[in-house]
Design a protein around this motif. Sequence first.
Motif, mmCIF file in Angstrom:
data_model
loop_
_atom_site.group_PDB
_atom_site.id
_atom_site.type_symbol
_atom_site.label_atom_id
_atom_site.label_comp_id
_atom_site.label_asym_id
_atom_site.label_seq_id
_atom_site.Cartn_x
_atom_site.Cartn_y
_atom_site.Cartn_z
ATOM 1 N N GLU A 111 -2.143 7.200 1.498
ATOM 2 C CA GLU A 111 -3.263 8.129 1.400
ATOM 3 C C GLU A 111 -3.015 9.330 2.302
ATOM 4 O O GLU A 111 -2.803 9.178 3.506
ATOM 5 N N THR A 139 2.023 2.686 -1.640
ATOM 6 C CA THR A 139 1.161 3.859 -1.758
ATOM 7 C C THR A 139 0.674 4.344 -0.404
ATOM 8 O O THR A 139 0.555 3.570 0.543
ATOM 9 N N VAL A 194 -3.404 10.250 -3.158
ATOM 10 C CA VAL A 194 -2.566 9.066 -2.973
ATOM 11 C C VAL A 194 -1.171 9.340 -3.519
ATOM 12 O O VAL A 194 -1.004 9.714 -4.682
ATOM 13 N N LYS A 212 2.900 7.812 -3.926
ATOM 14 C CA LYS A 212 3.613 6.550 -4.117
ATOM 15 C C LYS A 212 5.087 6.738 -3.764
ATOM 16 O O LYS A 212 5.676 7.778 -4.067
ATOM 17 N N THR A 250 -2.987 0.276 1.850
ATOM 18 C CA THR A 250 -2.672 1.678 1.653
ATOM 19 C C THR A 250 -2.462 2.309 3.009
ATOM 20 O O THR A 250 -3.297 2.205 3.900
ATOM 21 N N CYS A 273 2.931 11.833 -6.484
ATOM 22 C CA CYS A 273 1.506 11.517 -6.622
ATOM 23 C C CYS A 273 1.337 10.282 -7.507
ATOM 24 O O CYS A 273 1.898 10.206 -8.599
ATOM 25 N N ASP A 274 0.573 9.339 -7.017
ATOM 26 C CA ASP A 274 0.339 8.113 -7.773
ATOM 27 C C ASP A 274 -0.418 8.414 -9.058
ATOM 28 O O ASP A 274 -0.082 7.899 -10.130
ATOM 29 N N HIS A 310 -1.829 5.255 5.880
ATOM 30 C CA HIS A 310 -2.356 6.578 6.206
ATOM 31 C C HIS A 310 -1.329 7.338 7.008
ATOM 32 O O HIS A 310 -1.019 6.967 8.128
ATOM 33 N N THR A 351 -8.862 11.895 -0.465
ATOM 34 C CA THR A 351 -7.432 11.737 -0.237
ATOM 35 C C THR A 351 -6.664 11.982 -1.525
ATOM 36 O O THR A 351 -7.218 11.837 -2.626
#
Length: 363
Positions: free
Chosen positions: A15, A13, A31, A33, A360, A51-52, A362, A29
């Motif tokens: 952000e 994942t 997130v 995936k 996660t 998008c998660d 960035h 944010t």
Amino acid sequence: MAKSLSTLAVGATFEVPVKAAYQSLLGATVVFKMADKNHSGYPSNSVTLICDKIPIVLAFDAKEPSNSNADRKNYGNNRYSYANVLQWLNSNATAGNWYSAKHSADQSPSSASYVSNNPYSSKAGFLAMLDDNFVAALLNTTVTVAKNTVTDGGSYETVTAKMHLPSTTEVGLANENSIAEGAKLALFSDNTSRLAYPTAQCVSNSDYTNSGFNASAAWYYWLRTPDSGYSFSVRNVSSSGALNYFNAYSGSWGVRPLCCLKSSILASYDEDQIKERTPSIGETLANMFMDGLKEALSGEGGNKEPENATKEPPAEDQRDDEARRRGEAVDMMKHIAAAFDIPATIGAVSYTHLRAHETTLHL
């Protein structure tokens, strides 16, 4: 620290920062995936992200009052290349400026007269809300989309954009009208893998309310695929992960876009942002006992002798007593482990509680 996207696993994942002016809508944010790497038909040397969670619920397309087709007049248009949501997803325009007519009967999703919920023509474009560096890195991606057999002639067309909705084929569901709209993404394998949950901001900002629509329950989200026997119905993934369909003008279905980035892009992460989980009472007791057990097994603890002290080998009865104590300690550890469902091992790391705290990245 930084890693290239190509080295990360499917399911990782990321952000993506949301600009301050739009955080009340999307959160701090969005997130994404990892859905696949070097996906067939997508840009070479790229990764595909989705998008998660569901960041927003919007109509696929508004009702079109001036359309000669009665169903599109009353329920919206299911042709993806004309969809309001495709235009919004790919717009960097400021509030109220993303929409332009894509055909003579097109209608903006401006009010409850045209969409069932959540009118969005007054919003800024989706790309305007996201970090500029992320948007600049997005690759143009050409996708295949089936067309309905009622008004659009069947067969398929291709659409090029930076943000897309996934197709039935890509999420591992049946090809529409025997047309493969791309290839299955590695992330998707069954109904469970297709589940997506709305974010808290998605739920709180929606004017659609339902007891089943909450951040703790999976929700419906649009696919780009038309329900090919109709001019207005669009395929979507249901809250069970199965194939579903609904009217294009419905503003209560989720938008879960996908996009592509170069696989050589570096994603950085901050180890300080990984939060430790507070241990339960059972785990605390077990950890205390484990510390004591390790001391018992190693002969440490209690009154320690100076490091340079001369040690004599233990007598036979002392060795027997130590073995007995170790055996009793191990048995007790097993009982505690069984009672609190914790790993009953020493010298090995259990990753049970780290899965929910994966790093996660960035972008």
